[in-house]
Design an enzyme around this catalytic site. Structure first.
Site, PDB file in Angstrom:
ATOM      1  N   SER A 214       0.711  -1.255  -0.021  1.00  0.00           N
ATOM      2  CA  SER A 214       0.070   0.241   0.027  1.00  0.00           C
ATOM      3  C   SER A 214       0.705   1.166  -0.066  1.00  0.00           C
ATOM      4  O   SER A 214       1.827   1.335  -0.876  1.00  0.00           O
ATOM      5  CB  SER A 214      -1.043  -0.032   1.092  1.00  0.00           C
ATOM      6  OG  SER A 214      -2.053   0.844   0.966  1.00  0.00           O
ATOM      7  N   GLU A 345      -9.302  -5.636  -3.966  1.00  0.00           N
ATOM      8  CA  GLU A 345      -8.573  -4.692  -2.969  1.00  0.00           C
ATOM      9  C   GLU A 345      -9.805  -3.797  -2.536  1.00  0.00           C
ATOM     10  O   GLU A 345      -9.785  -3.475  -1.414  1.00  0.00           O
ATOM     11  CB  GLU A 345      -7.804  -3.832  -4.016  1.00  0.00           C
ATOM     12  CG  GLU A 345      -6.526  -4.461  -4.677  1.00  0.00           C
ATOM     13  CD  GLU A 345      -5.465  -4.294  -3.806  1.00  0.00           C
ATOM     14  OE1 GLU A 345      -5.388  -3.997  -2.608  1.00  0.00           O
ATOM     15  OE2 GLU A 345      -4.441  -5.017  -4.155  1.00  0.00           O
TER      16      GLU A 345
END
Length: 570
Positions: A214, A345
Site C-alpha cells: 500500500s 482490493e
C-alpha cells in the site's frame, strides 16, 4: 499447482517456525554507533535467531528537527543500548483499535537475523527491508503487525522500520524551509543505516531488497525512481501500491500547511506566525487536525489522505519531479521488480462506502478516476459516468444487491488501474532486468484484514490480505495447522519472496521445491502489450492479462480522453 504438492526439503525446511521462549537469552553486537543488546532464541529446527528491536537510526526529530530531514545518530547514548523491545511509532490513530498511539520520537528500526557476522565465516545473508503501509498516516513496523519469523527461516535478514507519518512526516511549507517528504527521507536514512551496519548481523549490504505494501509499496516505488536512493538497494517489491496511483501525491500542500496552522490556533496570515504555530503545537494536535485540511474534492472522492509525498522545489531534493515524469525520462530501469495486487482490493473500501451507498448512487461521477482527463460537472463527465454504470452495473443502481460489482469498481479506481499502468510503463523500460507481476486471489484463514474489519462475507482477497502470508500478526496470535492450505500457501509465498531477494528470480532453477515457473513480463514493444501474471490461489499458475475486460474498458476511456492509457493525469 495444487498446494498439497509443495515439497519441503533441506536444512532450512520451510515448515519450521520460531519457538516461543519465555526466558530468551541476550546477545550483544557492535555497530558503527556503538554496542547494542538484543534477544537470542531458536527456530523449531534448532537454528538460532536474533532480534534487535528499537534501534534508533536518527536523532529524535523533535524541537528544531520537527518537519526537517532526519539527522543521522553518530553515537548511542548508552555504553550498551538495550534493544530488546521496540521503540515508539510515529503519532497516529491505530487502524485496528482506533486509539491514538505513538510519539514524536519514533525513528527506530528492528533487525531479525539467523546469523551474526562477528566472528563467523558464514555466507552473507540477503537483506529485506520492509516499509509498512497505512496511507502515510497510520501503523508502524511493529512485530505486532509484521513479525518476520516465516521470512527469516528462509535464510534472509529482515529489517522493519518506523518513519514519520501524517503532517510530522509530510508537511510542506518551503517558505520557512520545510521542504517536505521527511517520512521518505526517514526511510532513506534507514536504508543508509542498513548499508553501514548490516554486515554485523550477517547481512550482505550489496544484496538489499526493498519491499512494502500500500503506502509502503508506493514508497518503495518512489525510492526506485529517486536518484539519491539508488545505491542502497538492488531489488524492489511493490504490493498493492505504486507511485502512479492517484492517492499517492499530495494536493495543495502549501495550503494544507496553512490550514493546519489555523486549526491548531494560528490567528495570522504571516508566514512567521504560521511557522511558529506549526512548530509549537503538540504532535497530537497536529495529527488530529490533519484530516480537517482535506480539500472538498478529496472528501468527495473518498481519498482521505491529507499529508503525503510532494514534488520538492530544490534541485537537490529527494523527489524533484512527478513520478510519471521521472519514469518518462528514464531510458531503462536497472532493478528487478515484483508488482502485484489482491483480487478484491476494494473490499477494504466497503467499510466506508456501504454507509454512503446512496451518496455514491446520487453522485456517481465522484468515482471517475481523477487521472482521467475529464472536467468534473461537464457533459463529458456525465457521459463517462453513464458508461461506467452500464459496464459495471449493467445500468442498475449501486445498492446492497450490487456489492460485488461495486467492489470491482472500487478496486479498479483505487489500485488496479494504477498497477496496470505502472506494469506497462515498466515493461517498456525494464529491458535489462525482469519485471514479475502477480494477483493474490486466495481467500483463507490468514486473510486477516478482511476478518479484523468484519468483511469476511465478501469473497476474494481484500487489500492487505496477502501480507499475512508473509508476516505473523502477533496481535492476533493466529496460527494454522501444518497440513492446511493456508500453511502451505504461506510457505510458498515466503519462498517466492525470499528467492527473489536472493536471486532476483522468485522461481530460480536451483529451487526444486516449487513445481511451477513464475514467468516475467515480456518487454513491451509497439502497441501490443500482454501482462503475464502469477495467479496465487488454491491453484498457483500463470495467467495472461488479469482483469482484462475491466482494463480494456479503461483503456478505451483513457484513449478517448487522455490519448493513452499510459498518460494518466497525475
Amino acid at each position: 499447482m495444487a498446494l498439497n504438492f509443495i515439497k519441503f526439503t533441506g536444512h532450512n525446511c520451510i515448515q519450521s517456525t520460531i519457538r516461543v521462549v519465555r526466558n530468551m537469552s541476550t546477545v550483544e553486537v557492535s555497530v558503527k554507533q556503538g554496542k547494542i543488546r538484543g534477544l537470542q532464541g531458536n527456530l523449531r529446527n534448532g537454528a538460532p535467531f536474533y532480534a534487535f528491536k528499537g534501534i534508533p537510526y536518527a536523532k529524535p526529530p523533535i524541537g528544531e528537527l520537527r518537519f526537517r530531514p532526519p539527522v543521522a545518530l553518530e553515537r548511542f547514548p548508552d555504553e550498551v543500548l538495550d534493544c530488546t523491545k521496540e521503540g515508539d511509532a510515529s503519532v497516529h490513530k491505530d487502524s485496528y483499535t482506533a486509539k491514538m498511539v505513538g510519539s514524536e520520537n519514533c525513528l527506530f528500526l528492528n533487525v531479525y537475523t539467523t546469523s551474526l557476522g562477528e566472528g563467523q565465516k558464514t555466507e552473507k545473508l540477503p537483506v529485506m527491508v520492509w516499509i509498512h503501509g497505512g496511507a502515510f498516516m497510520m501503523d508502524s513496523g511493529s512485530e505486532n503487525l509484521y513479525c518476520p519469523e516465516y521470512l527469516i527461516q528462509e535464510g534472509v535478514i529482515v529489517v522493519t522500520l518506523n518513519y514519520r507519518l501524517g503532517p510530522l512526516g509530510f508537511l510542506f511549507y518551503p517558505q520557512k524551509g520545510i521542504k517536505g517528504n521527511a517520512g521518505l527521507k526517514d526511510q532513506l536514512l534507514a536504508l543508509k543505516w542498513v548499508q553501514e551496519n548490516i554486515e554485523k548481523f550477517g547481512g550482505d549490504a550489496q544484496n538489499v531488497t526493498l519491499f512494502g505494501e500500500s503506502a509502503g509499496g508506493a514508497s518503495t516505488h518512489l525510492h526506485l525512481l529517486c536518484e539519491q536512493s539508488q545505491p542502497f538497494f538492488q531489488r524492489a517489491i511493490c504490493q498493492s501500491g505504486t507511485s502512479l496511483m492517484e492517492w499517492v501525491m499530495q494536493e495543495e500542500p502549501e495550503q494544507k500547511a496553512v490550514r493546519l496552522a489555523k486549526i491548531v490556533g494560528c490567528k495570522s496570515n504571516a508566514e512567521e506566525e504560521i511557522y511558529e504555530s506549526l512548530m509549537s503545537a503538540s504532535a497530537l494536535d497536529l495529527t488530529l487536525g490533519a484530516v480537517k485540511t482535506l480539500t472538498e474534492d478529496e472528501k468527495r472522492r473518498g481519498l482521505p489522505i491529507p499529508f503525503k509525498p510532494v514534488v520538492e522545489l530544490e534541485e537537490d531534493g529527494l523527489l524533484i519531479d512527478t513520478p510519471l515524469n521521472i519514469l518518462a525520462s528514464l531510458e531503462s530501469i536497472e532493478k528487478p521488480l515484483i508488482l502485484g495486487h489482491t483480487s478484491k482490493e476494494g473490499i477494504i473500501m466497503l467499510l466506508d462506502a456501504v454507509r454512503k451507498i446512496n451518496v455514491y448512487e446520487e453522485d456517481f461521477s465522484r468515482i471517475i478516476p481523477k487521472s482521467l482527463n475529464v472536467l468534473p460537472g461537464s457533459q463529458t463527465c456525465e457521459r463517462v459516468a453513464e458508461e461506467m454504470r452500464k459496464f459495471y452495473f449493467h445500468g442498475e443502481k449501486i445498492s446492497t444487491k450490487t456489492i460485488p460489482q461495486f467492489t470491482d469498481l472500487l478496486s479498479d479506481y483505487n489500485f488496479v488501474i494504477g498497477n496496470h499502468v505502472t506494469a506497462e510503463i515498466h515493461a517498456r523500460k525494464q529491458n535489462r532486468s525482469p519485471l514479475f507481476f502477480y494477483r493474490f486471489s486466495y481467500d483463507g484463514e490468514l486473510n486477516l484484514p478482511k476478518r479484523l474489519f468484519g468483511l469476511g462475507q465478501n469473497p476474494g482477497a481484500c487489500h492487505g490480505d496477502d501480507m499475512f502470508y508473509l508476516f505473523k500478526m502477533k496481535m492476533m496470535d493466529i496460527d494454522v495447522d501444518e497440513e492446511s492450505e493456508a500453511f502451505k500457501l504461506r510457505a510458498t509465498m515466503c519462498r517466492l519472496w525470499t528467492n527473489f531477494a536472493k536471486y532476483g528470480d522468485p522461481t530460480p532453477p536451483q529451487d526444486t521445491t516449487l513445481p511451477f515457473k513464475w514467468t516475467p513480463v515480456a518487454p513491451a514493444q509497439g502497441a501490443v502489450f500482454e501482462l503475464n501474471a502469477l495467479e496465487i490461489d488454491r491453484e498457483i499458475k500463470m495467467i495472461v492479462d488479469p482483469e482484462k475486460e475491466r482494463m480494456d474498458f479503461w483503456r478505451r476511456q483513457y484513449k478517448l480522453w487522455n490519448d493513452s492509457f499510459l498518460k494518466p493525469k497525475l
